[in-house]
Design an enzyme around this catalytic site. Structure first.
Site, PDB file in Angstrom:
ATOM      1  N   ARG A 296       0.835  -1.212   0.000  1.00 41.66           N
ATOM      2  CA  ARG A 296       0.000   0.000   0.000  1.00 41.66           C
ATOM      3  C   ARG A 296       0.864   1.254   0.000  1.00 41.66           C
ATOM      4  NH1 ARG A 296      -5.139  -2.218   3.680  1.00 41.66           N
ATOM      5  NH2 ARG A 296      -6.061  -3.233   1.849  1.00 41.66           N
ATOM      6  N   HIS A 438      -6.067  -0.621  -7.131  1.00 36.46           N
ATOM      7  CA  HIS A 438      -5.426  -1.828  -6.576  1.00 36.46           C
ATOM      8  C   HIS A 438      -4.843  -1.609  -5.182  1.00 36.46           C
ATOM      9  CE1 HIS A 438      -1.343  -1.161  -8.945  1.00 36.46           C
ATOM     10  NE2 HIS A 438      -1.659  -0.136  -8.217  1.00 36.46           N
ATOM     11  N   GLU A 439      -4.598  -2.713  -4.499  1.00 44.14           N
ATOM     12  CA  GLU A 439      -4.192  -2.695  -3.078  1.00 44.14           C
ATOM     13  C   GLU A 439      -5.226  -2.008  -2.199  1.00 44.14           C
ATOM     14  OE1 GLU A 439      -2.028  -4.571  -2.037  1.00 44.14           O
ATOM     15  OE2 GLU A 439      -1.207  -5.033  -4.009  1.00 44.14           O
ATOM     16  N   GLY A 440      -6.490  -2.307  -2.447  1.00 40.33           N
ATOM     17  CA  GLY A 440      -7.562  -1.691  -1.679  1.00 40.33           C
ATOM     18  C   GLY A 440      -7.994  -0.407  -2.353  1.00 40.33           C
ATOM     19  N   HIS A 445      -9.958   2.157   1.881  1.00 38.23           N
ATOM     20  CA  HIS A 445      -9.024   2.854   2.765  1.00 38.23           C
ATOM     21  C   HIS A 445      -9.713   3.926   3.608  1.00 38.23           C
ATOM     22  CE1 HIS A 445      -5.412   0.814   1.641  1.00 38.23           C
ATOM     23  NE2 HIS A 445      -5.830   0.819   0.395  1.00 38.23           N
TER      24      HIS A 445
END
Lengths: 599, 599
Positions: A296, A438-440, A445
């Site tokens: 992240r 991507h990555e959440g 978040h």
């Protein structure tokens, strides 16, 4: 070729703002010094200039293709992957025992930033391998570590993180990839499929090592039943290697980020696929969060690097392109002026500079917290860990969201030329757009920050952050610089607003949890702006010190630019919190009460 | 196939908001009625569904190529161009004498919106021909009209606007294409080059007719020396046609909008190129502004259409895709919920809906002003003209800028899938990005609004607009609906802010002209938000009326959606003016004083 990053700014961050040499007082980093750090950055710059940047456009145009069951990537990736391995970039931060260089994460990230700014797609391959290897060394058995990590460090084996499934994108509790125990302890039969796997298959390496989440049959429902496995494409046998039943079902064709292959994978569909349990059963998601948190912060850095490259491309254009005349001197018989002199163009350049340099200093600060968490103990360690944990959603999402806008400003500065493939800015614009996903996603978040991180550990992370910001404000107030006093007062006002808005929302949480979280994305935006304003106050303080100490014109320009950009950020970006605060404290229920049939 | 626009919303705009049937009381429109208008929209929908939308993706992937001196476009464009001509779309608004149908511009624009939402690139071809033919018929000689316009109306000849040059993008005063008189009156030898010419050359028509700006040798410097010429690719001779010395030097490869060929053209470089003067010498820019103003409103419509298509694509996905669970019911053993139920997804959908439907109503209102300016006299005519003139920069730029953001929200709703070429939203995201650039960049429109339009004609345009908005507020206040009273009060507050900010800036103009205009782009943003809020109050008033009169569930849903979206716009978008007002009244000089060396 215009430069795509500023080494001067990296030095400013590392040595003037973060004073990263101080890390060398800790045993783990004792063999390093400023000279060795400089050498790392110089080496990165050389690879970026010679190997990565020249392929930027070509890797965008010749996308990966699935042929005969294997994804073929740009042929240049073979040499790049080899070089990353041979030069020790993959395990640079690891211990000497593991073949690493015990390099601070802060410095490694600064070097990675250069790679990313040069060619984002190419930079992803080694980064993923580092993260995957780090999971194995952190939680895997001695045997797994010995079997897998050396070949990953060498760049010969690619690492991945295999989480997402067709029916479980953001909702990891719904993954259905199954792991069935075999007669051998720790060895499971894997069946299922994974989508959107970055570097999930390609021909620039000898093997792919998936760090894969699956559910052991009979385990608990939801995230509590998720375990972590090493699933290689080719598994190690007594006689060498054999196919491990991992099939590449497809490669995604994407808007940008085309140089990295994103795969759709099937596990155990044709042949038996074996997975090797990492750590204990059902703890996979906790383990994976180590890689996810690194990734992240990494994504924030990727976005910032792309934004930085776009900023420098548009700056170079603005300094070369004559067009129009000053507002106050319109005589058409006079030559045209360079567009860098137009206030609106300067505004778009300052916007980019304020976002990317503000984000970069936060991201390198995150690296320093990671290093401090590693080498310190007690409260110092806790402080570093909690600050990093609290700010991970900001470090990921602020640059991801904002660099979509900054790359757009870069396109705008080039005008019609910016929309064509004759210049790189349109590619940067397309590449930037992946990062809020991507990555959440940014939405995830927002929920993480407002719904979890703020109140985690009794709110201690937030308390530490407020202390840090107040320390910076106090430092600014000790100066006699009117500009710093002004910025300090404005940041103080912003902190009061954070307090008001946060209290208002946390009170709402008790009454209506859905409404409390409905605008979490906007809260993240709000919180992110204030965090970056803090970074700019830090930079402005340091730049004012620099101005007093330097006689070189180059340095004066650099520091004047920092002060001017800090002012810009407060004048144009920090003001946005007024509107966000209005929204976040009004608690109207428009989105919650909206009915699908009304769209 | 999800729908890409809402006919219900077009009907709402035309018949409920604008009451466009009232135009039929004017002689020019007397043969029309609601039924004929409906037929126009139905016919447009049919072409859009059968011919345009099916080629959307393919035209993006098979871009135009320059081969043997001619740009080859997608083969489907031949049939489309022919159909647009045969069915009378190119000259529908023109008089019966000219073979037209005397269709109101408002209705024609609504039909064009359907084409644009179906396939933006394909919709550009006939639109440009209409604009070019309109210039010839407005300002050209009888001979030029007779020679050129019938073949343009038929779709056999393509029209273009040829303004931009390599050294004169936004700065038209610097064009250097030259026109040298010949022995024949009105006929000039043209030499020079033009870049970024939309549909500047292609093989889906028989000839290209450029409406070209050039400078007659010896004329005044700057914009006062610009004349307008008809420059055909093949010129008409006694025996038919002959090449007219127009060479296609290149075709641009672009991020999006790939189905339309954008050409780099050379005039008179190899063979003689003749141009035919339109109207009087040196008045070319004034004439061209007719086409540019039409095109500017058209660009706003294009952006809105792309944003609308992206909105419906993301809405369809959100209603089909299960992912995650309600915030208050996280049990992983329960099935997942559709993402349309998540507040954050609804926020992103409402954002899109509020922008695209708010912009559409303003754009159709602009069409009505154009019609009223045509058929009325005296103050009514002046009011319509000045309102259209004042709001042209807003109608162009608000949708252009905002639909970059709304298409981004569409991508975000689809997540990883949205970034792949498996779904159309990534194409919409790329296509939307051209609009803040062409037909005057957003920066140019900011200068136009703040530096020119506000104070033009003694500020009468602004005065008319304020009257219109106050009338809407008064109407809302007469209702007994608490929601309308609330929105009216908030719009009233916003108007006061417009007053304060505008006065503050106009006072600054006297002291420091550069600083006055430095944030003109932000002023345009600020002014645009308030204008769209006005449109939403109009829509909300009408929707409340609709709710009281309908028993159908479909209508109830439609009107509830309108009311909810109006509330959304005020809650989330109108609040942004607080921050913008802070910025616009602070008058700090950061951008003006920034030095190029400090970047």
């Amino acid at each position: 070729m215009p430069s795509f990053f500023s080494k001067r700014d990296l030095h400013f961050n590392l040595y003037e703002l973060l004073k990263v040499e101080q890390l060398t007082s800790y045993d783990y980093f004792q063999d390093h010094d400023r000279q060795s750090f400089d050498m790392v950055l110089d080496a990165a710059e050389q690879i970026a200039n010679k190997m990565l940047h020249p392929l930027l456009t070509e890797m965008d145009r010749k996308e990966p293709q699935l042929m005969d069951g294997t994804i073929r990537v740009h042929e240049g990736m073979k040499a790049i992957t080899k070089r990353f391995g041979e030069d020790g970039w993959i395990n640079a931060t690891f211990s000497y025992d593991e073949g690493g260089q015990q390099l601070p994460v802060t410095v490694q990230n600064a070097a990675a930033f250069i790679f990313q700014a040069a060619n984002y797609s190419a930079s992803v391959y080694p980064f993923l391998t580092t993260g995957a290897a780090n999971l194995i060394r952190s939680f895997g058995s001695k045997e797994l570590i010995e079997q897998y990590t050396p070949l990953m460090y060498s760049g010969r084996w690619q690492g991945t993180m295999a989480l997402t499934e067709p029916n479980a994108g953001s909702s990891l509790s719904d993954i259905s990839t199954a792991a069935e125990p075999t007669s051998e302890e720790g060895v499971y039969k894997i069946t299922g499929q994974k989508i959107f796997i970055s570097c999930g298959d390609h021909d620039a390496c000898e093997n792919i090592v998936h760090l894969l989440l699956a559910k052991i049959k009979g385990g608990p429902a939801g995230t509590k039943g998720i375990s972590l496995f090493v699933v290689p494409k080719k598994r190690i046998t007594e006689n060498g290697h054999t196919n491990n039943g991992v099939t590449t079902a497809g490669v995604y064709h994407k808007m940008g980020y085309k140089g990295a292959p994103i795969a759709h994978l099937m596990f155990g569909s044709d042949e038996t696929c074996l997975g090797y349990l990492v750590g204990e059963p059902h703890k996979g998601l906790t383990y994976m969060f180590q890689m996810m948190n690194e990734a992240r912060v990494g994504v924030g850095m990727n976005a910032t690097a792309i934004g930085t490259a776009a900023y420098y491309a548009s700056l170079a254009y603005a300094k070369e392109r004559p067009q129009g005349r000053p507002i106050t001197a319109k005589d058409p018989t006079q030559p045209q002026t360079l567009i860098v002199h137009h206030a609106d163009v300067k505004r778009m350049l300052l916007f980019q500079k304020s976002v990317v340099e503000g984000a970069l200093s936060l991201l390198l600060q995150c690296g320093l917290w990671a290093d401090l968490a590693h080498v310190t103990e007690g409260e110092a360690k806790e402080r570093a860990e909690l600050l990093l944990d609290l700010l991970t959603p900001v470090a990921k999402s602020y640059p991801s969201e904002m660099c979509c806008q900054t790359t757009s400003a870069a396109v705008q500065i080039l005008g019609g030329a910016g929309y064509t493939t004759d210049f790189p800015v349109e590619q940067y614009y397309r590449e930037a757009r992946i990062h809020p996903i991507h990555e959440g996603t940014t939405g995830i978040h927002g929920l993480d920050l407002l719904g979890r991180k703020l109140t985690l550990h009794g709110g201690k992370g937030l308390q530490y952050l407020m202390e840090e910001i107040k320390n910076t404000i106090a430092e600014a107030k000790q100066s006699d610089q009117p500009q710093l006093l002004d910025l300090a007062a404005r940041l103080e006002g912003a902190l009061e607003r954070v307090q008001t808005v946060t209290t208002s929302l946390l009170n709402l949480a008790k009454q209506d949890k859905e409404l409390f979280l409905a605008d979490a994305t906007l809260y993240l935006d709000f919180f992110g702006i204030v965090t970056i304003a803090w970074q700019w106050l830090k930079q402005a303080i340091q730049a004012q010190k620099g101005l007093m100490m330097t006689n070189s014109e180059e340095n004066r320009n650099f520091y004047q630019g920092k002060v001017a950009t800090a002012n810009y950020f407060f004048d144009y970006e920090l003001v946005k919190i007024s509107s966000l605060a209005l929204r976040l404290t009004s608690h109207t229920k428009g989105t919650v009460e909206m009915q699908p049939d009304w769209f």
